[in-house]
Design a protein around this motif. Structure first.
Motif, PDB file in Angstrom:
ATOM      1  N   SER A 139       0.861  -1.193   0.167  1.00 25.08           N
ATOM      2  CA  SER A 139      -0.071   0.008  -0.074  1.00 25.08           C
ATOM      3  C   SER A 139       0.867   1.241   0.076  1.00 25.08           C
ATOM      4  CB  SER A 139      -0.864   0.167   1.174  1.00 25.08           C
ATOM      5  OG  SER A 139      -1.931  -0.818   0.941  1.00 25.08           O
TER       6      SER A 139
ATOM      7  N   LYS B  36       2.396   4.727  -0.269  1.00 26.71           N
ATOM      8  CA  LYS B  36       1.578   6.180  -0.488  1.00 26.71           C
ATOM      9  C   LYS B  36       1.936   6.792  -1.759  1.00 26.71           C
ATOM     10  CE  LYS B  36       1.137   5.857   4.025  1.00 26.71           C
ATOM     11  NZ  LYS B  36       0.084   4.710   4.299  1.00 26.71           N
ATOM     12  N   ARG B  37       0.718   7.658  -2.237  1.00 32.22           N
ATOM     13  CA  ARG B  37       0.777   7.902  -3.707  1.00 32.22           C
ATOM     14  C   ARG B  37       1.759   9.147  -3.840  1.00 32.22           C
ATOM     15  NH1 ARG B  37      -4.491   9.070  -6.723  1.00 32.22           N
ATOM     16  NH2 ARG B  37      -4.061  10.948  -5.605  1.00 32.22           N
ATOM     17  N   ARG B  38       2.790   9.120  -4.716  1.00 27.41           N
ATOM     18  CA  ARG B  38       3.791  10.033  -5.022  1.00 27.41           C
ATOM     19  C   ARG B  38       3.019  11.465  -5.597  1.00 27.41           C
ATOM     20  NH1 ARG B  38       7.151   7.865  -9.763  1.00 27.41           N
ATOM     21  NH2 ARG B  38       7.682   6.145  -8.135  1.00 27.41           N
TER      22      ARG B  38
ATOM     23  N   HIS C 286     -10.962  -7.044  -0.318  1.00 25.81           N
ATOM     24  CA  HIS C 286     -10.604  -7.703  -1.518  1.00 25.81           C
ATOM     25  C   HIS C 286      -9.516  -8.865  -1.528  1.00 25.81           C
ATOM     26  CE1 HIS C 286      -7.986  -4.304  -1.054  1.00 25.81           C
ATOM     27  NE2 HIS C 286      -8.843  -3.475  -1.358  1.00 25.81           N
TER      28      HIS C 286
ATOM     29  N   GLY D  32      -6.761  10.246 -11.394  1.00 25.84           N
ATOM     30  CA  GLY D  32      -7.215  10.098  -9.990  1.00 25.84           C
ATOM     31  C   GLY D  32      -7.018   8.707  -9.660  1.00 25.84           C
TER      32      GLY D  32
ATOM     33  N   HIS E 181     -14.253   2.750  -2.501  1.00 27.95           N
ATOM     34  CA  HIS E 181     -15.062   3.878  -1.590  1.00 27.95           C
ATOM     35  C   HIS E 181     -15.737   4.848  -2.659  1.00 27.95           C
ATOM     36  CE1 HIS E 181     -11.918   3.421   1.598  1.00 27.95           C
ATOM     37  NE2 HIS E 181     -12.703   2.299   1.623  1.00 27.95           N
ATOM     38  N   GLY E 182     -15.030   5.228  -3.694  1.00 29.29           N
ATOM     39  CA  GLY E 182     -15.617   6.290  -4.749  1.00 29.29           C
ATOM     40  C   GLY E 182     -16.877   5.790  -5.362  1.00 29.29           C
TER      41      GLY E 182
ATOM     42  N   PRO F 297      -3.189  -2.219  -2.557  1.00 24.44           N
ATOM     43  CA  PRO F 297      -4.498  -2.315  -1.837  1.00 24.44           C
ATOM     44  C   PRO F 297      -5.003  -1.085  -1.214  1.00 24.44           C
ATOM     45  CG  PRO F 297      -2.821  -3.991  -1.202  1.00 24.44           C
ATOM     46  CD  PRO F 297      -2.162  -3.083  -2.129  1.00 24.44           C
ATOM     47  N   MET F 298      -4.334   0.018  -0.875  1.00 22.99           N
ATOM     48  CA  MET F 298      -4.825   1.255  -0.449  1.00 22.99           C
ATOM     49  C   MET F 298      -5.528   1.901  -1.814  1.00 22.99           C
ATOM     50  SD  MET F 298      -2.560   4.507   0.615  1.00 22.99           S
ATOM     51  CE  MET F 298      -2.276   5.055  -1.088  1.00 22.99           C
ATOM     52  N   ILE F 299      -4.973   1.948  -2.940  1.00 21.65           N
ATOM     53  CA  ILE F 299      -5.651   2.704  -3.992  1.00 21.65           C
ATOM     54  C   ILE F 299      -6.846   1.743  -4.363  1.00 21.65           C
ATOM     55  CG2 ILE F 299      -5.302   3.052  -6.392  1.00 21.65           C
ATOM     56  CD1 ILE F 299      -2.492   3.890  -5.856  1.00 21.65           C
TER      57      ILE F 299
ATOM     58  N   ASP G 103       0.231  12.812  -4.608  1.00 21.53           N
ATOM     59  CA  ASP G 103      -0.373  13.713  -3.739  1.00 21.53           C
ATOM     60  C   ASP G 103       0.162  14.862  -3.199  1.00 21.53           C
ATOM     61  OD1 ASP G 103      -2.089  11.422  -3.785  1.00 21.53           O
ATOM     62  OD2 ASP G 103      -1.976  10.853  -1.574  1.00 21.53           O
TER      63      ASP G 103
ATOM     64  N   SER H 181      -8.816   0.014  -2.425  1.00 22.64           N
ATOM     65  CA  SER H 181      -9.957   0.218  -1.512  1.00 22.64           C
ATOM     66  C   SER H 181     -10.434   1.580  -1.841  1.00 22.64           C
ATOM     67  CB  SER H 181      -9.409   0.442  -0.225  1.00 22.64           C
ATOM     68  OG  SER H 181      -8.957  -0.908   0.062  1.00 22.64           O
ATOM     69  N   GLY H 182      -9.722   2.655  -2.119  1.00 25.92           N
ATOM     70  CA  GLY H 182     -10.124   4.052  -2.384  1.00 25.92           C
ATOM     71  C   GLY H 182     -10.886   3.985  -3.550  1.00 25.92           C
ATOM     72  N   GLN H 183     -10.747   3.255  -4.479  1.00 26.87           N
ATOM     73  CA  GLN H 183     -11.444   3.093  -5.903  1.00 26.87           C
ATOM     74  C   GLN H 183     -13.042   2.802  -5.578  1.00 26.87           C
ATOM     75  OE1 GLN H 183     -10.700   3.685  -9.551  1.00 26.87           O
ATOM     76  NE2 GLN H 183      -9.292   5.113  -8.470  1.00 26.87           N
TER      77      GLN H 183
END
Lengths: 787, 161
Positions: free
Chosen positions: A10, A12-14, A726, A507, A680-681, A672-674, A16, A676-678
């Motif tokens: 997971s 972190k997004r660069r 997932h 995004g 959620h949206g 996995p972080m990204i 951001d 899950s974010g997808q």
């Protein structure tokens, strides 16, 4: 465990950092020296004959450079449609012309009637207000069934009525399906509306056209999900600019959800006007313009019937859908209710006979095209609602009915022409029951009832087809485009590398997730890898991002290009170590010789490729740069099971989502972080559709929801924390990463879960309610309870 | 045209504006501070939230001349002096509180205003405070989580990742 930064981390997004500090570069942030601004005069009536557009007063207004009307676009092509559907009688769909600026007639509110180019946006707007339109208003057609009635007003005079196509799928099954219904032990019928929505990415669309008179080069900066497709469509079909003289740049793009896939009139206009005015020309959409010029989504009216035998096995499914095209065919509009919808009607179930009929209709409304999920949410909603209704009619548990009819053997060829490669619907349902604590629901219901609230539980499954492909198949189905993806991997002499991809990120976090894949393959730090996308001048031909295809198709292209890099690098390493190429192994960023302690670092091989002093020049070219085009052999088939719990206030009809659980099988997961974010949206957009959102026209074709004052967007306090999972993984068998795609799942799986839950709540309160059309606003729910 | 001058992120900035020029357009077009975004024309979306004299304001609802002589803070001035992300920005990155990033500056500015007013808000208070900010990407889950985390609260129990 994945190593830090590789597949499965997971990270972190660069990207951001620039977004969090205001350093993003969205299209409206681009200003070119000397630019002029355009304001589009848009029709405020739905249907009219244009008698005259009088620009005499406007053209002398301060700052005005030039005013364009439809007449200026004589000889310019119309906006093309990228998908031709053949109807059930073998005839091609009706395909009307789609002018950049209306000529002769206006066909929907928001259609461009004139365009003012001026020194400032305010001056352009002021002058547009001074243009006098002489219009003869015509009756509008808005309702699809009325549009198909004898004598209905025609949207296009040169077409035969308002029917775009009448599609049957699979046409050969029609009679067998009808016969199965006559033999059924039980038939459940449901009529429903999948209401029109507006995608509403937070960044409104922008286009900036630029023209270099010295070189003849055109540049368009635009808010797009697929700059190469825009270049092809606009260059070849609208403006006649050869692709090598046309560059399309889509830098940071603030969300798309489908609405930025399509080629729009404003893009063609700004490119055209930049040359005509010899000035860069910029347009920035207002939100109200977005409501009447971005392609809308959904807008289906459906009757669905499910046949079951005496043991409650599904024996046949039959649907009839009216799909609104709006006034013109947007870029991929015809494919949405047909190939993206009909092929998913089997869902997760082994129904042996299915027949899907879709009637696409022209009306005096904004064109409708793909919106998050595109056809698949519509299919899932119908199917999962009719199954729920069937369970209630039969007095059986809706989960048990689903389980009984699940597809359990893979690969599985559906009766609607697709083949699911992998899946485990039992496992996802098991996981859902556990994670959502469905066993504890009765206790939670009693607790809600003690507060005077009705609690409902809605469960449903979904399957979708992602990573749209392969090219030769979609070509047979009417696509006028290939659906591969490409990547170029350019390794620098010092070992870092740049990946130029045809996928576009707006995004989805490509700049973070894509390097994770290559870092894993080579065994280097992900920080050594840069992703370049969104500029046709810098990236190989690509088809862009939609339909959850980025990692499955674009990522696979990147893997293929990286494999070529590794293959060549191994040859160089073999030479450097005087070993056999077959013995070279790449591990943790170093090339070793099997069975020895010899090794050469990744960076040394890269340097040798660009400083070829000790290099097999007779055998291998210097340099380390490779391109791959990847055309998938099948769609991918993510699937999941969702549960929603609601509390309904019987006094007001207000619905509150109190719990939402989504269990998805996306195949292998890169970040996995990204992911899950997808999810959620997607859930927020699906819940938004279920409870809040609706794009509404009156009977005259007037758009009643044209701002956030009138279109209810989901906000933070409309939504709960979600539980997402997932961990149920059945890897895709036909792409190198085993990935399936996650971007649309939430929007597909959540509307039926919410509606099933509200119906369950009302029934628990003794109300004989079997269906309420979305959005389930308090007034609709309250009214349903009064019956 | 009217002359205006204001302190923006600690520096005095001035320019000439029409009476109808909105603060957001002054910031973006004249000062080049493009981090503040325009997402709607009805003041619903909150992509344009800045602080004026320490209070959150939608920069598309205020004329530039109304900000004359006042202190304006935008997203460009939020990072720490060494350029690193501040606590709220860092929490947004740590908890994936953004996707396309377009609403993000407004979200960060609203979050900063909330935490100044209420240093340990409840989940409900965070959600209610964000009523004026729309995000279309994240489903709000990770935004709410990030703001709770930035307030120093333990968010470990809130869903994975």
């Amino acid at each position: 465990m994945p190593k830090d930064g590789g597949i499965g981390a997971s990270t972190k997004r660069r990207e951001d950092v620039r977004f969090l500090t205001g350093a993003g570069n969205y299209t409206d942030d681009i200003n070119i020296r000397g630019q002029a601004h355009v304001h589009f005069l848009r029709s405020d009536v739905a249907h009219a004959t244009i008698n005259a557009v009088d620009t005499a007063a406007a053209k002398d207004m301060p700052g005005v450079i030039r005013i364009f009307t439809g007449a200026d676009f004589e000889g310019v092509g119309g906006l093309p449609c990228g998908w031709q559907v053949t109807d059930r009688h073998g005839q091609p769909m009706q395909e009307p012309g789609h002018p950049v600026i209306a000529r002769g007639k206006i066909r929907h509110v928001g259609e461009i009637v004139a365009a003012v180019v001026a020194e400032t946006p305010e001056q352009a707007r002021d002058a547009a207000e001074a243009i006098a339109l002489d219009l003869a208003e015509l009756p509008a057609v808005v309702d699809m069934k009325a549009a198909l009635a004898d004598g209905a007003t025609k949207v296009h005079d040169d077409l035969t009525g308002n029917l775009c196509y009448d599609w049957g799928f699979v046409e050969e099954n029609r009679e067998a399906v009808n016969e199965a219904f006559t033999k059924a032990a039980h038939v459940t019928t449901l009529e429903l509306v999948n209401q029109r929505l507006v995608a509403n990415p937070m960044e409104p669309r922008v286009a900036v056209g630029d023209y270099n008179r010295g070189t003849g080069d055109h540049t368009l900066y635009t808010t797009s999900q697929n700059p190469h497709v825009i270049r092809l469509l606009m260059g070849a079909f609208v403006l006649g600019i050869p692709e090598h003289k046309l560059r399309v740049v889509a830098p940071d793009v603030g969300g798309g959800f489908g609405s930025k896939i399509f080629h729009y009139a404003e893009e063609a206009f700004c490119t055209f006007a930049a040359k005509a005015c010899n000035r860069p020309v910029k347009w920035t959409s207002s939100r109200s313009e977005a409501f009447m010029s971005d392609a809308h989504g959904r807008d289906h009216v459906t009757k669905i019937e499910l046949a079951l035998d005496a043991q409650n096995n599904f024996t046949a499914l039959r649907t009839e859908t009216y799909a609104n095209m709006g006034a013109y065919l947007s870029t991929f509009a015809p494919s949405v209710p047909t190939w993206l919808h009909g092929t998913l009607m089997a869902g997760n179930y082994k129904t042996p006979l299915i027949y899907v009929n879709v009637k696409a209709v022209f009306t005096n409304t904004v064109p409708v095209d793909a919106y998050r999920g595109a056809g698949r949410p519509e299919a899932t909603y119908q199917l999962e609602r009719v199954i729920d209704k069937a369970a209630r009619e039969l007095g059986v548990d809706p989960i048990a009915l689903r389980r009984q009819n699940f597809v359990t053997e893979f690969p599985y060829a559906t009766p609607v022409a697709v083949q699911y490669d992998t899946g485990d619907y039992v496992a996802t349902m098991d996981k859902l029951e556990q994670l959502a604590d469905l066993a504890g629901f009765p206790a939670r219901r009693r607790e809600s009832e003690s507060k005077g609230l009705l609690r409902g539980l809605g469960v449903n499954c979904y399957i979708e087809a992602c990573g749209i492909a392969p090219s030769n198949l979609v070509g047979q189905l009417g696509a006028r485009a290939g659906l591969y993806e490409s990547a170029t991997v350019r390794v620098n002499a010092t070992g870092g590398l740049v990946v130029m991809t045809g996928s576009h990120s707006h995004g989805q976090g490509h700049e973070t997730a894509f390097p994770q894949v290559i870092a894993e393959m080579i065994g280097i730090d992900a920080d050594m890898i840069e992703i370049v996308h969104g500029d046709t001048a810098n990236t190989p031909m690509g088809m862009g991002t939609y339909g959850s295809r980025s990692i499955a198709v674009g990522g696979s292209a990147m893997v293929r290009a990286t494999e070529k890099i590794i293959s060549k690098a191994k040859k160089i390493a073999a030479h450097l170590m005087e070993a056999s190429e077959a013995d070279i192994e790449l591990k943790d960023g170093a090339f070793g010789v099997a069975g020895t302690d010899k090794s050469v670092a990744w960076g040394d091989v890269c340097l040798a490729a660009y400083v070829p002093h000790n290099y097999p020049l007779d055998d291998i070219e210097p340099g380390l740069e490779e391109t791959a085009f990847y055309d998938p052999s099948n769609f991918t088939y993510p699937a999941g099971a969702y549960a929603c719990e609601v509390e309904v206030d019987p006094e007001t009809g207000k619905v509150r989502i109190v719990d939402f659980t989504a269990v998805d099988d996306f195949g292998n997961v890169i970040n996995p972080m990204i992911v899950s974010g997808q999810v959620h949206g997607g859930l927020a957009q699906g819940i938004g559709q279920a409870l809040l959102e609706s794009c509404v026209y009156d009977e005259n074709g007037q758009l009643l929801s044209a701002s956030y004052m009138d279109y209810a967007m989901p906000r933070a306090d409309d939504l709960p924390f979600y539980k997402v999972d997932h961990s149920c993984v059945t890897p895709c068998t036909h792409n190198p990463l085993g990935v399936k795609g996650c971007g649309e799942a939430g929007a597909i799986g959540s509307p039926p879960a919410v509606v099933n839950a509200v119906v369950d709540a009302l029934q628990s309160g003794g109300k004989a309610v079997t269906h309420i059309d979305m959005p389930l606003s308090p007034s609709r729910v309250w009214a349903a309870m009064q019956v | 045209m009217t002359k205006v001058a204001m302190t923006v992120n600690g520096t005095t900035r001035s320019g000439e504006v029409e009476g109808r020029t909105l603060l957001v357009h002054f910031l973006r077009d004249q000062l080049g501070l493009t981090g503040t975004h325009v997402g709607c024309d009805t003041s619903q979306c909150g992509a344009c939230v800045v602080h004026v004299d320490g209070m959150p304001v939608k920069a598309c609802t205020m004329f530039a001349i109304e900000a004359d002589g006042r202190e304006v803070a935008t997203i460009e001035g939020q990072a720490n002096a060494d350029g690193s992300l501040n606590t709220i920005q860092q929490a947004f990155q740590d908890h994936h509180g953004l996707q396309c990033g377009f609403c993000t500056p407004g979200m960060v500015m609203s979050a900063a205003a909330l935490l100044k007013e209420n240093p340990r808000p409840s989940e409900t208070e965070v959600r209610e405070y964000l009523e004026g900010n729309i995000c279309r990407c994240t489903g709000y889950h990770n935004i709410v989580k990030a703001i709770l985390a930035a307030s120093g609260q333990d968010v470990g129990a809130i869903a994975a990742e």
